[in-house]
Design an enzyme around this catalytic site. Structure first.
Site, PDB file in Angstrom:
ATOM      1  N   HIS A  60      -2.211   7.324   7.350  1.00 60.54           N
ATOM      2  CA  HIS A  60      -1.278   8.196   6.616  1.00 60.54           C
ATOM      3  C   HIS A  60      -1.983   9.487   6.186  1.00 60.54           C
ATOM      4  O   HIS A  60      -1.413  10.572   6.251  1.00 60.54           O
ATOM      5  CB  HIS A  60      -0.736   7.498   5.368  1.00 60.54           C
ATOM      6  CG  HIS A  60       0.454   6.615   5.611  1.00 60.54           C
ATOM      7  ND1 HIS A  60       1.622   7.076   6.173  1.00 60.54           N
ATOM      8  CD2 HIS A  60       0.671   5.303   5.348  1.00 60.54           C
ATOM      9  CE1 HIS A  60       2.500   6.081   6.248  1.00 60.54           C
ATOM     10  NE2 HIS A  60       1.939   4.987   5.769  1.00 60.54           N
ATOM     11  N   HIS A 114      -4.179   1.370   7.979  1.00 58.62           N
ATOM     12  CA  HIS A 114      -2.819   1.933   7.972  1.00 58.62           C
ATOM     13  C   HIS A 114      -2.744   3.111   6.977  1.00 58.62           C
ATOM     14  O   HIS A 114      -2.180   4.161   7.289  1.00 58.62           O
ATOM     15  CB  HIS A 114      -1.846   0.810   7.590  1.00 58.62           C
ATOM     16  CG  HIS A 114      -0.402   1.209   7.525  1.00 58.62           C
ATOM     17  ND1 HIS A 114       0.552   0.733   8.393  1.00 58.62           N
ATOM     18  CD2 HIS A 114       0.265   2.033   6.673  1.00 58.62           C
ATOM     19  CE1 HIS A 114       1.737   1.251   8.090  1.00 58.62           C
ATOM     20  NE2 HIS A 114       1.595   2.047   7.041  1.00 58.62           N
ATOM     21  N   GLU A 115      -3.355   2.945   5.798  1.00 61.95           N
ATOM     22  CA  GLU A 115      -3.290   4.004   4.779  1.00 61.95           C
ATOM     23  C   GLU A 115      -4.102   5.228   5.184  1.00 61.95           C
ATOM     24  O   GLU A 115      -3.677   6.362   4.961  1.00 61.95           O
ATOM     25  CB  GLU A 115      -3.783   3.481   3.423  1.00 61.95           C
ATOM     26  CG  GLU A 115      -2.947   2.382   2.803  1.00 61.95           C
ATOM     27  CD  GLU A 115      -1.462   2.655   2.763  1.00 61.95           C
ATOM     28  OE1 GLU A 115      -1.047   3.829   2.734  1.00 61.95           O
ATOM     29  OE2 GLU A 115      -0.705   1.685   2.804  1.00 61.95           O
ATOM     30  N   GLY A 153       0.841  -1.196   0.000  1.00 58.21           N
ATOM     31  CA  GLY A 153       0.000   0.000   0.000  1.00 58.21           C
ATOM     32  C   GLY A 153       0.866   1.232   0.000  1.00 58.21           C
ATOM     33  O   GLY A 153       2.019   1.191   0.457  1.00 58.21           O
ATOM     34  N   CYS A 206       6.354  -0.253   7.406  1.00 54.77           N
ATOM     35  CA  CYS A 206       5.875   0.861   6.576  1.00 54.77           C
ATOM     36  C   CYS A 206       7.007   1.306   5.666  1.00 54.77           C
ATOM     37  O   CYS A 206       8.165   1.366   6.104  1.00 54.77           O
ATOM     38  CB  CYS A 206       5.440   2.008   7.479  1.00 54.77           C
ATOM     39  SG  CYS A 206       4.906   3.476   6.582  1.00 54.77           S
ATOM     40  N   LEU A 207       6.668   1.637   4.430  1.00 51.60           N
ATOM     41  CA  LEU A 207       7.692   2.097   3.486  1.00 51.60           C
ATOM     42  C   LEU A 207       8.327   3.405   3.951  1.00 51.60           C
ATOM     43  O   LEU A 207       9.414   3.752   3.510  1.00 51.60           O
ATOM     44  CB  LEU A 207       7.078   2.283   2.092  1.00 51.60           C
ATOM     45  CG  LEU A 207       6.619   0.984   1.408  1.00 51.60           C
ATOM     46  CD1 LEU A 207       5.820   1.291   0.151  1.00 51.60           C
ATOM     47  CD2 LEU A 207       7.810   0.104   1.080  1.00 51.60           C
ATOM     48  N   GLN A 230       3.037   9.875   1.435  1.00 53.69           N
ATOM     49  CA  GLN A 230       4.318   9.161   1.424  1.00 53.69           C
ATOM     50  C   GLN A 230       5.183   9.520   0.220  1.00 53.69           C
ATOM     51  O   GLN A 230       6.376   9.228   0.200  1.00 53.69           O
ATOM     52  CB  GLN A 230       4.083   7.644   1.432  1.00 53.69           C
ATOM     53  CG  GLN A 230       3.486   7.145   2.726  1.00 53.69           C
ATOM     54  CD  GLN A 230       3.311   5.639   2.686  1.00 53.69           C
ATOM     55  OE1 GLN A 230       2.324   5.128   2.184  1.00 53.69           O
ATOM     56  NE2 GLN A 230       4.284   4.909   3.204  1.00 53.69           N
TER      57      GLN A 230
HETATM   58 ZN   LIG Z   1       2.837   3.152   5.792  1.00 59.52          ZN
END
Ligand SMILES: [Zn+2]
Length: 180
Positions: free
Chosen positions: A139, A135-136, A46, A93-94, A51
């Site tokens: 963000h 989670h998204e 995702g 997480c990225l 991000q």
């Molecule tokens: Zn993340």
């Protein structure tokens, strides 16, 4: 299409409350395509627009590892309508390098969003998709999974990160983690 640069904690854009999208147009569709490409290349399951430095309420998600692209979701202004149950899952997480932690989330969620084709969709999610959408949306609200763990754990991570940055080691990823 281009790969986009993924912003990492503590980049301030990750703390912002993202703006709702008011116009679904071609440039938005192009951005979503680039986000999807960036997510697959990372690799992650995702990616939310903050991000990649765009403070707008858009997300790409693909939790189907076996058939990448087949169940790709491109979501505009996603919102959670209902939740039930609770589950603990080890998240990565990225935007948070070299770290994972157990996070408590709702087990099932019903969410709503717009698509690039200007359709409103409603999806009942469980398992990984339910975790990933929560989670998204975090963000989009300027929140990271490390904001959902204890202050002590967060402080230890912050110190570890500072040390890694100082030693020039802050470019690694833990390949075993599910990065959302
Ligand atoms: Zn993340």
């Amino acid at each position: 299409m281009a790969l986009l640069r993924i912003r990492k904690f503590p980049d301030p854009v990750l703390k912002q409350n993202a703006e709702p999208v008011e116009n679904i147009d071609g440039s938005l569709a192009t951005l979503l395509d680039s986000m999807a490409q960036t997510m697959y290349a990372a690799p992650g399951i995702g990616l939310a627009a903050p991000q990649i430095g765009e403070s707008r309420r858009i997300v790409v998600l693909d939790t189907d590892h076996e058939n990448p692209g087949k169940n790709l979701l491109k979501l505009i202004n996603p919102e959670i309508v209902e939740t039930s149950g609770s589950v603990i899952f080890e998240e990565g997480c990225l935007s948070v390098i070299d770290y994972t932690a157990d996070v408590k989330r709702a087990e099932k969620v019903l969410f709503r969003a717009w698509t690039p084709e200007q359709k409103q969709i409603e999806i009942e999610a469980d398992d990984l998709l339910a975790i990933a959408i929560q989670h998204e949306i975090d963000h989009l609200d300027g929140k990271l999974f490390i904001d959902r763990i204890s202050r002590l754990k967060r402080e230890l991570y912050r110190r570890k990160l500072q040390k890694m940055i100082k030693e020039g080691k802050a470019d690694g990823h833990r390949p075993s983690a599910v990065r959302i």
